[in-house]
Enzyme design. Structure first.
Site: not given
Length: 501
Positions: A429, A454, A173
């Site tokens: 995601d 994710h 991320s």
């Protein structure tokens, strides 16, 4: 992730997901689904770090204690590579506990593993409890964080007897963004980067504002078109009640601790509910997890079953949000302003001190102007334009966002001259389409993972893993092995040339 599906069937077989979000910190448990405790192999240490790397006057070369985790359990001392996790917006133990692939690969390649905590998060607070005031918070920048990691790598290598050990950075991320940036800014220190679910394009202002919540919707739509329609219908009913100011009924339907009394309260409720669907889409893993709270296996499917459980759409919406906000079943009512905080990140800043730090970053360098519109997504229209961002950030932090800065400083989409970076993204995601989905060269590799949520590939192996993520991890391992060998060869050649001269 593809755009919304054209729905011909009720059910679809799935082939082949930033930041601690709006959940009480007490729900965050440092363990993975197999019960692994990070503390069993990592030790916690502190590094004396420079407060301001770029101004020699402001802080007088002051320092603070930056936390990092380390394990040499599998390391071939003095020779094995260093795997360095570029910590992101939260407590570093949380990331170490949910990135088991890194230690699995360390065992394979005999690597030393470090997880570094990002400044202003967890316990790495440059000014202690005063860190979130103005002007102290002004030293929370991407550039300062990268310099922290560069200095830490440079100084720890000789201390650990690892001067000649190649360094590979990992991140997921926002941490994945930092891994990319480390390779761009410090290629002298970093031989390669695995950037999982890293939205390096959208956060630089590249892409449309509707993308994120469109892709959240697509996840639920892929389970059943009726699920999307039920969510949209429930929000529509809520809007009608709000327009008639039937606040007592809204309190009853959603088990709110206090009745809403204004349009602001209704926006807060809509934001809290939308955030629940965002989290379930991001964390749509095929097994139960304890990352960002407690989530059941396949939470999107579970949510759709909840939404389609009966004719009471508002009750179904409440119960579906409860999957996220009341997983323990202990809450007797929902407190609008304690479970969710509206901020400069419409996907959620979380709660507590970490949320303050992320809010500031979203107000300065990181562009998160996503909005829902009820046309390309199933949520009520909730705008968040650059103008909205500017007004909010000026009032909250007395800053003006620099909308083009990440594109200027970290190359935006002009990445083709870089090298040795893996961009991995799962098709489930909603952050995926904000990242790099196509390989840019032989050493800038995009891995798209069907059935992956994710940064699923960073998580430890699990029997429920889709074949696609197993394959992706193997490709990542092979590439990283090549980079380590290449760096050793380069270092040996450099050493020979020095001796020759």
């Amino acid at each position: 992730m593809q755009g919304p599906l054209v729905c011909f069937m009720v059910t679809v077989t799935l082939i082949g997901v930033h930041v601690l979000y709006a959940l009480p910190h007490a729900l965050l448990q440092p363990r993975d689904p197999d019960g692994f405790q990070a503390g069993e192999q990592f030790s916690e240490r502190y590094f004396t770090q420079t407060v301001d790397h770029f101004n020699f006057n402001s802080m007088g070369n002051g320092t603070f204690s930056q936390r990092y985790l380390i394990t040499d359990r599998y390391w071939l001392e003095g020779y094995g590579p260093i795997f360095f996790y570029t910590g992101n917006e939260g407590d570093i133990w949380e990331f170490a506990s949910n990135a088991g692939f890194i230690t699995e690969l360390a065992r394979q390649l005999r690597a030393l593993v470090l997880f570094a905590e990002h400044r202003y998060y967890g316990r790495s607070l440059p000014f202690g409890t005063d860190s979130f005031g103005v002007p102290q918070i002004g030293l929370l920048t991407v550039e300062q964080a990268l310099a922290d990691y560069a200095v830490m790598i440079r100084e720890l290598k000789p201390q650990l007897g690892a001067v000649d050990c190649p360094v590979i950075v990992f991140g997921g991320s926002y941490g994945g963004m930092l891994a990319v940036y480390m390779r761009l800014k410090y290629p002298n220190l970093v031989a390669g980067a695995l950037a999982a679910s890293a939205p390096v394009l959208s956060t630089a202002g590249l892409g449309g504002s509707a993308q994120f919540f469109r892709d959240v919707t697509a996840d639920f739509e892929s389970v059943a078109c009726e699920c999307r329609d039920a969510v949209r219908g429930a929000f529509h009913q809520l809007t009608e009640l709000a327009q008639r100011q039937e606040y007592s009924r809204i309190q009853t339907q959603f088990h709110l601790c206090e009745p809403p009394s204004s349009a602001e309260d209704i926006r807060q409720l809509n934001g809290m509910l939308r955030n629940a669907f965002t989290l379930m889409a991001m964390l749509d893993y095929p097994y139960s997890t304890h990352f960002m709270g407690n989530m059941p296996a396949n939470p999107v499917k579970v949510a759709c079953e909840s939404m389609l459980s009966g004719p009471d759409l508002l009750g179904s919406l409440r119960n579906t949000a409860g999957i996220v906000y009341n997983s323990t079943g202990l809450l007797t009512c929902f407190d609008l302003y304690s479970l969710f905080v509206e901020c400069a990140d419409p996907t959620g800043c979380g709660l507590g001190p970490n949320s303050l730090a992320w809010d500031y970053q979203a107000c300065t360098e990181i562009d998160l102007c996503y909005e829902s519109n009820n046309v390309t997504d199933m949520f009520p229209p909730m705008a968040f334009t650059q103008r909205d961002r500017q007004l909010y950030c000026a009032k909250r932090w007395a800053v003006v966002p620099r909308t083009q800065w990440l594109k200027t400083q970290f190359w935006g989409d002009a990445l083709s001259t870089a090298s040795n970076i893996i961009f991995s993204n799962g098709d489930l995601d909603p952050w995926a389409n904000g990242g790099v989905r196509k390989s840019l060269s032989a050493s800038l590799i995009a891995l798209n993972i069907p059935g992956g949520a994710h940064h699923l590939d960073l998580r430890g192996s699990n029997d429920a893993d889709p074949e696609a993520v197993i394959s992706a991890r193997k490709t990542e391992a092979d590439l990283i092995t090549q980079w380590v060998k290449m760096e050793r060869t380069r270092s040996q050649r450099s050493l020979k040339s020095v001796w020759t001269v």
